[in-house]
Design an enzyme around this catalytic site. Structure first.
Site, PDB file in Angstrom:
ATOM      1  N   LEU A  11       0.837  -1.199   0.000  1.00 58.66           N
ATOM      2  CA  LEU A  11       0.000   0.000   0.000  1.00 58.66           C
ATOM      3  C   LEU A  11       0.875   1.252   0.000  1.00 58.66           C
ATOM      4  O   LEU A  11       0.541   2.257  -0.634  1.00 58.66           O
ATOM      5  CB  LEU A  11      -0.927   0.007   1.219  1.00 58.66           C
ATOM      6  CG  LEU A  11      -1.865   1.226   1.311  1.00 58.66           C
ATOM      7  CD1 LEU A  11      -2.826   1.259   0.132  1.00 58.66           C
ATOM      8  CD2 LEU A  11      -2.630   1.212   2.625  1.00 58.66           C
ATOM      9  N   TYR A  12       1.989   1.204   0.724  1.00 63.04           N
ATOM     10  CA  TYR A  12       2.922   2.336   0.723  1.00 63.04           C
ATOM     11  C   TYR A  12       3.333   2.672  -0.709  1.00 63.04           C
ATOM     12  O   TYR A  12       3.289   3.825  -1.136  1.00 63.04           O
ATOM     13  CB  TYR A  12       4.152   2.009   1.562  1.00 63.04           C
ATOM     14  CG  TYR A  12       5.284   3.004   1.402  1.00 63.04           C
ATOM     15  CD1 TYR A  12       5.170   4.300   1.903  1.00 63.04           C
ATOM     16  CD2 TYR A  12       6.458   2.660   0.737  1.00 63.04           C
ATOM     17  CE1 TYR A  12       6.200   5.222   1.754  1.00 63.04           C
ATOM     18  CE2 TYR A  12       7.490   3.567   0.579  1.00 63.04           C
ATOM     19  CZ  TYR A  12       7.357   4.846   1.089  1.00 63.04           C
ATOM     20  OH  TYR A  12       8.366   5.761   0.930  1.00 63.04           O
ATOM     21  N   ALA A  13       3.726   1.639  -1.472  1.00 58.87           N
ATOM     22  CA  ALA A  13       4.131   1.845  -2.861  1.00 58.87           C
ATOM     23  C   ALA A  13       2.974   2.418  -3.683  1.00 58.87           C
ATOM     24  O   ALA A  13       3.167   3.314  -4.519  1.00 58.87           O
ATOM     25  CB  ALA A  13       4.599   0.522  -3.466  1.00 58.87           C
TER      26      ALA A  13
END
Length: 435
Positions: free
Chosen positions: A245-247
């Site tokens: 999700l960070y990416a």
């Protein structure tokens, strides 16, 4: 003889009819008067209680608002004076930069480097507790010794951003505030949307409305390459397969900034950092937690990929990243909009900032063992499906050409500097903690 007390019957029905009418009339008047007087008293008391309650609420509201004003982290004449002073340019042709995430790892280093060469710098940070806030406070204290003022606030605070742009005509914005970490996204996904997407949009709105519009450099991430297996990673490679999700939020950031560049003429440069490390680093990073656990005699978890392959990272020393950030600021052309309207096309750039020399995680541990003079207790396990990727490797030819970017610190040298800082900061002497 004593007076005989009238009976209840005599009170209500006296023996003399005429007297009854008169006295009954007087009695009824007295009863009505008492009733009216009683009602008036109740009414007056009610009014008094209402007034008292209203007064208390108003006073409490005044106290609360006064308390908020007194404890507010921004605003006021003194605050504006500090902001203007910190933003003052001290060199010919210098810039005035708003650095978000200034108390963070990269933000603090970039802020000091800019200030040292005479640029105006104002920091913004919310000092959240994703990792130990005391480290951020220590960075803030370090920045203050260099004359950098940090405003405690959030990039989602549109009023604060508008105030900052009202007080200072920033020429540039270095946007480094973000919710970092790949694995933490599985625990607290909303924090990534709040900081990396909503916060970015709020900042873009402030920048497009500012007069003049600043040029913007911001931190994307090498994680946008996701499941891409073509190495080394180049800026033109596909980035539509995020592994975390960070990416995904960083990839979304690239699309969002492109939109603001296209519609409003904002000059934008996105930087894809590759595994940044060094002094004053983030405690959630592997090299940092490995160092802590090795010194404390605790085991460290070393992940391996498919077919027992070692994971590898393009570890990039903080000083090299700072050079890339400043090179991006120096080469960024002006935004072309004013009053929220685009006047012409503005540059939109994306660069990899890495070291171009991937090193395996077991090799990283070997280097730490040598510098710490302590053997690590390794627990080697297969990599879980938590968003991490097995390998990163940056192609930096574009940054070399456009920014003059040239990394000079290898992992052996960089970790030696980190270990020296770590032992000093946490009070170690000859590998032992000094109380």
């Amino acid at each position: 003889m004593g007076n005989k007390m009238p009976s209840l019957e005599e009170e209500l029905f006296p023996s003399t009819p005429g007297k009854f009418k008169i006295e009954r009339s007087h009695h009824m008047n007295r009863q009505l008067y008492r009733c009216f007087a009683s009602s008036s008293t109740v009414f007056l008391w009610t009014l008094f209680i209402i007034a008292l309650t209203a007064s208390y609420i108003s006073f409490q509201s005044f106290i609360d608002s006064g308390s908020r004003y007194l404890t507010a982290s921004w605003g006021g004449i003194q605050w504006e004076k500090q902001v203007r002073s910190s933003a003052q340019i001290q060199r010919h042709g210098g810039m005035s930069v708003l650095v978000t995430g200034a108390a963070g790892f990269v933000g603090s280093h970039v802020s000091i480097a800019l200030k040292r060469r005479g640029d105006g710098v104002v920091g913004l940070d919310n000092f959240n507790d994703y990792y130990d806030p005391s480290l951020k406070k220590a960075r803030k204290a370090l920045l203050e010794t260099h004359g950098v003022f940090i405003v405690e606030g959030d990039v989602n605070d549109a009023k604060l951003l508008a105030k900052l742009f009202d007080v200072v005509a920033f020429t540039h914005v270095m946007h480094l505030a973000a919710q970092a970490g790949v694995r933490y996204a599985m625990e607290n996904p909303h924090s990534y949307v709040h900081s990396n997407i909503a916060g970015l949009v709020t900042l873009m709105e402030a920048c497009k409305s500012a007069n003049p519009q600043p040029a913007i450099v911001w931190a994307s991430s090498s994680s946008v390459y996701g499941l891409n297996d073509k190495v080394p990673f180049s800026e033109s490679d596909r980035t539509d397969q995020p592994a975390s999700l960070y990416a995904a939020t960083k990839k979304a950031g690239e699309e969002i900034t492109h939109t603001y560049n296209h519609i409003y003429g904002l000059s934008i440069t996105g930087l894809r950092f590759f595994t940044v490390y060094g002094p004053w680093g983030r405690p959630d990073m592997a090299y940092f937690s490995f160092t802590r656990n090795i010194l404390q005699g605790k085991p460290i978890t070393v992940y391996r990929g498919k077919n027992r392959a070692d994971l590898a990272r393009d570890f990039t020393y903080i000083d090299d990243i700072v050079k890339g950030c400043i090179g991006s600021l120096d080469t960024s052309e002006k935004s072309t909009g004013s009053g929220g309207k685009k006047r012409g096309p503005a540059p939109y750039r994306i660069f990899n900032l890495g070291n171009t020399s991937p090193v395996t995680v077991p090799t990283l541990v070997n280097i730490l063992e040598r510098h710490l003079k302590v053997k690590a207790k390794r627990n080697v396990v297969d990599m879980p499906g938590n968003g991490d990727v097995p390998y990163t490797h940056a192609n930096i030819s574009s940054a070399r050409r456009e920014l003059g970017y040239k990394p000079t610190t290898d992992l052996q040298t960089g970790l030696k500097k980190f270990v020296k800082w770590y032992l000093s900061y946490y009070g170690y002497n000859n590998g032992k903690l000094v109380n």
